[in-house]
Design an enzyme around this catalytic site. Structure first.
Site, PDB file in Angstrom:
ATOM      1  N   ARG A 178      48.866  42.596  30.392  1.00  0.00           N
ATOM      2  CA  ARG A 178      47.996  42.217  31.447  1.00  0.00           C
ATOM      3  C   ARG A 178      49.028  42.128  32.638  1.00  0.00           C
ATOM      4  NH1 ARG A 178      45.767  43.475  28.113  1.00  0.00           N
ATOM      5  NH2 ARG A 178      43.842  42.265  26.795  1.00  0.00           N
ATOM      6  N   SER A 256      38.250  36.166  29.631  1.00  0.00           N
ATOM      7  CA  SER A 256      39.581  35.402  28.973  1.00  0.00           C
ATOM      8  C   SER A 256      40.250  34.739  30.124  1.00  0.00           C
ATOM      9  CB  SER A 256      40.363  36.486  28.255  1.00  0.00           C
ATOM     10  OG  SER A 256      39.388  36.833  26.990  1.00  0.00           O
ATOM     11  N   GLU A 352      45.370  34.561  33.175  1.00  0.00           N
ATOM     12  CA  GLU A 352      45.153  35.956  33.719  1.00  0.00           C
ATOM     13  C   GLU A 352      44.412  36.215  35.168  1.00  0.00           C
ATOM     14  OE1 GLU A 352      43.014  38.463  31.279  1.00  0.00           O
ATOM     15  OE2 GLU A 352      43.807  37.812  29.118  1.00  0.00           O
TER      16      GLU A 352
END
Length: 356
Positions: A178, A256, A352
């Site tokens: 990520r 998420s 995130e």
């Protein structure tokens, strides 16, 4: 349900469509309230150079906005918002691969569906991920055993200071979990310095399905289909994601919220000794990836809330807007979860989304 965008004051100057005092609530999937003092719709690469050359906008700080699916807004945005809306999808076939070229403003899921409609397999595991194509390399999005770095050929990038365009191959994008050079600051980082205008994805020949993921293995067992087509995998991934994750059009969320933490083999053994049921996956380098959703659920957070922000009752990894949440409430809830997980497992969860 998020309301439709209202029409803000607009001014067309130097070929640019400039909007002022724009309500950003419809432009972030969390549905959080914020106002952009100035917003420019980027519908072609030339628009970026026009912004850079603009006597006022060129000197101002910039904020790049794609689909707003990885964003938590806690305040109004004073920077010039570049709303990426560059269209375009096409396929080039080579001897060893198909190359899919997409404008930065194209919906990521639309690009995945387009590839299959054109008979091109290779992106099906990444179906139904929200956001735009231009944002996908920034976050190095991934799901069900595939990350964008595994399929990226190159990207066209425009420097926000000089207006110069360069094409960067995947090898120089410094991809991580990520993460990418486009999120990184400091020496060599491009965060805040450039914007992606076009993306080229490489789907190699021959196609090899990626099925080594528990949810997909369950689908094969349930259906008895042991050699699924790319279209079948696409359909399965869409079903799995819809069952687990809330639709942002119905309940605000950013998917998420936390990264799955990666720990050493020794750390993993210690945690398993205390919690034998913890969900964990071995990594190629000998480390282990832990399921952040399991950690959060184990700490009793599923369904809990702070103001209008809550932990989704069907998937603890997702934070949601119950209707009138503010960004500060989302951040407060996220920090409380981080402290709780650290207190029990000694693991610090990393969010995130980008928090503004």
């Amino acid at each position: 349900m998020q309301s439709a965008p209202t029409t803000p004051p607009t001014e067309r100057r130097d070929g640019l469509l400039i909007e002022t005092d724009v309500n950003l609530k419809p432009y972030n999937t969390f549905g959080l309230p914020a106002v952009a003092r100035r917003l420019v719709r980027i519908r072609e690469e030339l628009d970026v150079r026009r912004v850079v050359d603009h006597p006022e906008l060129g000197r101002a700080s910039k904020f790049v906005l794609g689909g707003g699916s990885n964003l938590v807004l806690t305040r109004d945005v004073d920077a010039v918002v570049l709303k990426m809306e560059i269209p375009g999808l096409q396929v080039e076939e080579r001897d060893d691969a198909w190359i899919i070229e997409a404008g930065a403003g194209v919906s990521w899921h639309e690009a995945v569906a387009f590839s299959l409609d054109q008979g091109v397999p290779g992106l099906e595991n990444l179906a139904l991920i929200p956001g735009t194509v231009g944002a996908a390399p920034v976050q190095n999005i991934g799901a069900y055993g595939i990350e964008v770095k595994d399929r990226l050929e190159n990207v066209d990038v425009v420097d926000l200071t000089t207006g110069r365009r360069v094409t960067l191959p995947a090898s120089v994008c410094n991809f991580g979990y990520r993460d990418s050079v486009f999120k990184q600051t400091g020496f060599g980082g491009l965060a805040g310095k450039s914007v992606i205008t076009k993306v080229r994805l490489r789907c190699p020949k021959p196609w090899v399905p990626q099925l080594g993921y528990l949810d997909l293995e369950r689908k094969m067992a349930e259906t008895g289909i042991t050699a699924p087509s790319a279209r079948q995998i696409f359909d399965w991934v869409c079903e799995i994601r819809r069952a687990k994750l809330p639709d942002p059009a119905r309940i605000g969320n950013a998917g998420s919220f936390f990264k799955n933490p990666v720990v050493s083999a020794e750390q993993c053994r210690d945690i398993i000794a205390r919690d034998p049921h913890i969900v964990h996956y071995p990594m190629p380098d000998g480390s282990f990836k832990l399921a952040a959703g399991w950690l959060i659920d184990a700490c009793g957070w599923k369904g809990k809330s702070v103001g209008g922000a809550a932990v989704y009752d069907r998937q603890a990894l997702v934070l949601v807007n119950r209707g009138e949440a503010r960004g500060a409430e989302v951040v407060t809830l996220a920090r409380a979860i981080q402290e709780s997980v650290y207190g029990r497992f000694g693991i610090r969860l990393e969010p995130e989304p980008v928090v503004i």
